[in-house]
Design a protein around this motif. Structure first.
Motif, PDB file in Angstrom:
ATOM      1  N   ILE A 228      -0.023   7.988   5.956  1.00 57.23           N
ATOM      2  CA  ILE A 228      -0.310   6.795   6.768  1.00 57.23           C
ATOM      3  C   ILE A 228      -0.764   7.162   8.184  1.00 57.23           C
ATOM      4  N   SER A 229      -0.329   8.335   8.684  1.00 63.81           N
ATOM      5  CA  SER A 229      -0.688   8.710  10.061  1.00 63.81           C
ATOM      6  C   SER A 229      -2.194   8.944  10.212  1.00 63.81           C
ATOM      7  N   ALA A 230      -2.903   9.159   9.102  1.00 63.23           N
ATOM      8  CA  ALA A 230      -4.356   9.300   9.185  1.00 63.23           C
ATOM      9  C   ALA A 230      -5.007   7.938   9.413  1.00 63.23           C
ATOM     10  N   ARG A 231      -4.314   6.851   9.017  1.00 64.62           N
ATOM     11  CA  ARG A 231      -4.884   5.506   9.143  1.00 64.62           C
ATOM     12  C   ARG A 231      -4.415   4.785  10.390  1.00 64.62           C
ATOM     13  N   MET A 232      -3.212   5.079  10.892  1.00 68.09           N
ATOM     14  CA  MET A 232      -2.732   4.365  12.079  1.00 68.09           C
ATOM     15  C   MET A 232      -1.885   5.255  12.975  1.00 68.09           C
ATOM     16  N   ASP A 233      -1.883   4.903  14.259  1.00 66.67           N
ATOM     17  CA  ASP A 233      -1.029   5.654  15.174  1.00 66.67           C
ATOM     18  C   ASP A 233       0.365   5.020  15.173  1.00 66.67           C
TER      19      ASP A 233
ATOM     20  N   THR B  88      -3.206  -5.863   5.031  1.00 66.91           N
ATOM     21  CA  THR B  88      -3.954  -4.755   4.458  1.00 66.91           C
ATOM     22  C   THR B  88      -4.841  -5.271   3.334  1.00 66.91           C
ATOM     23  N   GLU B  89      -6.096  -4.847   3.345  1.00 63.60           N
ATOM     24  CA  GLU B  89      -7.042  -5.336   2.347  1.00 63.60           C
ATOM     25  C   GLU B  89      -6.534  -5.091   0.921  1.00 63.60           C
TER      26      GLU B  89
ATOM     27  N   GLU C  15      -0.190  13.398   2.944  1.00 61.07           N
ATOM     28  CA  GLU C  15      -1.092  12.679   2.038  1.00 61.07           C
ATOM     29  C   GLU C  15      -0.656  12.918   0.594  1.00 61.07           C
TER      30      GLU C  15
ATOM     31  N   SER D  22       2.991  -2.908  12.342  1.00 55.80           N
ATOM     32  CA  SER D  22       2.845  -3.432  10.982  1.00 55.80           C
ATOM     33  C   SER D  22       4.194  -3.515  10.266  1.00 55.80           C
TER      34      SER D  22
ATOM     35  N   PRO E  99       0.820  -1.221   0.000  1.00 58.25           N
ATOM     36  CA  PRO E  99       0.000   0.000   0.000  1.00 58.25           C
ATOM     37  C   PRO E  99       0.855   1.272   0.000  1.00 58.25           C
TER      38      PRO E  99
END
Ligand code: HEC
Ligand code: HEC
Ligand code: HEC
Length: 371
Positions: free
Chosen positions: A317-322, A338-339, A371, A329, A312
């Motif tokens: 990425i910080s918007a999706r995970m801390d 990850t899907e 982003e 990960s 991916p």
């Protein structure tokens, strides 16, 4: 500053591809040439020879029916004996029954599944073989008859298929295609290597990637058959010192036969790399770009523009995970997949190989990646 280094790294990568493209010999693939055969007035000898071309060309049969164990090795086995055995199992005899057996094998592969070759977990009830008269292989009736004539002839039988008539669709000139493939094959070696991301993992005399063994001078270690095996069935033999399960094992399904041959020809001609005179920089890594470079993240992930897409995109990425989840990960990538991506693709040794300091640099950088 770090940002600039990363941009620099990505640009260097792009330049490498551009330069690489100009230094390669042009390899002409013969299988991507359209098969131009007029069926008008074709006799049985012509049908047999057309069938032979289709078997390794447009039909892509040899992508699976080869010595690699994915399917019965049709061209190597004694077909007279094989067909006699198969017919006994399905209750029939004689060349006409062989014709039906082959036709059904092609049109409804799951009707009789050869023991041991069914899709995993289906107990030999579902065949992995694609239906050959549907997209993307799309053999027409004359072409299927030609393949049957070829296989009957190989079994020492008089072919029983009808000769083509003027009403039959002429043999079309569609490109070679395999299971699930809709797009035309790449005929350019750079595009083909790029399509399957070989250089993201292998050093092909320049990329410096080291997830897999360098492939320069590989012809000294492997011949054509061994190379084909290493590409189609990478886990059957693991190169010493490298991880099992890392090289994709779906290349045989995803590649056109012509692409496979193109890549193999290229690899067989790839010279032993010239060792560079530059001294290795062994100093400690002090910035995130160095960490990313060292561990090859940008070979698989798009980080501010590398365009790699095996994993991916990591921008934003910080918007999706801390930070904790991010670290997890990287250390244990298979804990959660990850899907839309495959498991066992991302290396699982970063946790062991990275120092605390490197991990901190990497996390600081990724958490701020816009982003
Ligand atoms: C994606 C892989 C794949 C491709 C491509 C493929 N096959 Fe197969 N084929 C198989 C497998 C696996 C089997 C064994 C399972 C079964 O019986 O269906 C098989 C079985 C067969 C059989 C029965 C063999 C036997 O020993 O009884 C025939 C005949 C056959 N294939 C012909 C063809 C022809 C002709 C083509 C090309 C037009 C082709 N196959 C393309 C995978 C493939
Ligand atoms: C995601 C990383 C990855 C990609 C993409 C990848 N490989 Fe590999 N490859 C590996 C690894 C790791 C090994 C060593 C382990 C093994 O033998 O399976 C390997 C092994 C090989 C070998 C055997 C080398 C030897 O010395 O034994 C060949 C040949 C090869 N790859 C060719 C290719 C080609 C051609 C492509 C593109 C079509 C490709 N690989 C794509 C990771 C990759
Ligand atoms: C050989 C290819 C490969 C390399 C090298 C690689 N990754 Fe990955 N990565 C993947 C794939 C594929 C996934 C998605 C599957 C999964 O979750 O394991 C992934 C997932 C991730 C995720 C989760 C992303 C999300 O949106 O869920 C993060 C974070 C990540 N990688 C960071 C890294 C970092 C940092 C590096 C370098 C230290 C790295 N990766 C090196 C292939 C790779």
């Amino acid at each position: 500053m770090t940002f600039l280094r990363v941009i620099g790294f990505s640009l260097a990568l792009l330049c490498f591809y551009a330069i690489f493209a100009h230094t390669l010999p042009q390899v002409e693939p013969d299988l991507s040439e359209p098969i131009e055969v007029s069926t008008d007035g074709l006799d049985m000898a012509g049908m047999i020879s057309l069938g032979e071309d289709l078997f390794s060309g447009k039909g892509t049969c040899t992508l699976c029916h080869n010595g690699m164990g994915r399917a019965p090795d049709t061209l190597e086995m004694d077909l007279a004996v094989t067909f006699a055995d198969r017919l006994e199992a399905v209750g029939g005899e004689g060349p006409a029954a062989v014709e039906d057996y082959i036709r059904i094998s092609m049109l409804e592969p799951s009707a009789y599944v050869v023991a041991g070759f069914g899709k995993k977990g289906t107990n030999d009830t579902v065949s992995p073989m694609p239906v050959v008269d549907a997209a993307p292989i799309e053999l027409n009736t004359v072409e299927m008859n030609a393949v049957i004539a070829f296989l009957q002839d190989r079994a020492g039988m008089e072919p029983t298929v009808p000769l083509p008539t003027a009403e039959d669709t002429p043999v079309d000139e569609a490109p070679v295609g395999g299971e699930g493939m809709v797009e035309a094959p790449e005929t350019d070696i750079i595009a083909a290597l790029d399509k399957f991301s070989c250089s993201a993992c292998h050093d092909l005399n320049g990329s410096g990637a080291d997830l897999g063994p360098p492939l320069g001078g590989i012809s000294a270690r492997m011949d054509r058959t061994a190379l084909m095996g290493a590409i189609l069935d990478p886990n059957s033999q693991i190169a010493e010192g490298y991880d099992e399960g890392l090289m994709p094992d779906t290349l045989g399904e995803d590649m056109h036969a012509s692409e496979l041959l193109l890549i193999i020809d290229h690899l067989l001609n790839l010279p032993e790399p010239v060792l560079s005179e530059e001294p290795e920089d062994d100093g400690p890594i002090t910035d995130a770009a160095g960490v990313i470079d060292e561990y090859g993240c940008a070979g698989c992930h798009d980080l501010e523009g590398s365009e790699a897409d095996l994993g991916p995109k990591l921008n934003g990425i910080s918007a999706r995970m801390d930070r904790e989840a991010l670290k997890a990960s990287i250390i244990d990538p298979n804990a959660e997949i990850t899907e839309g991506y495959e498991a066992d693709m991302m290396p699982d040794y970063f946790g062991d190989d990275m120092s605390e300091g490197e991990m901190t640099l990497l996390l600081d950088y990724l958490m701020k990646l816009p982003e």
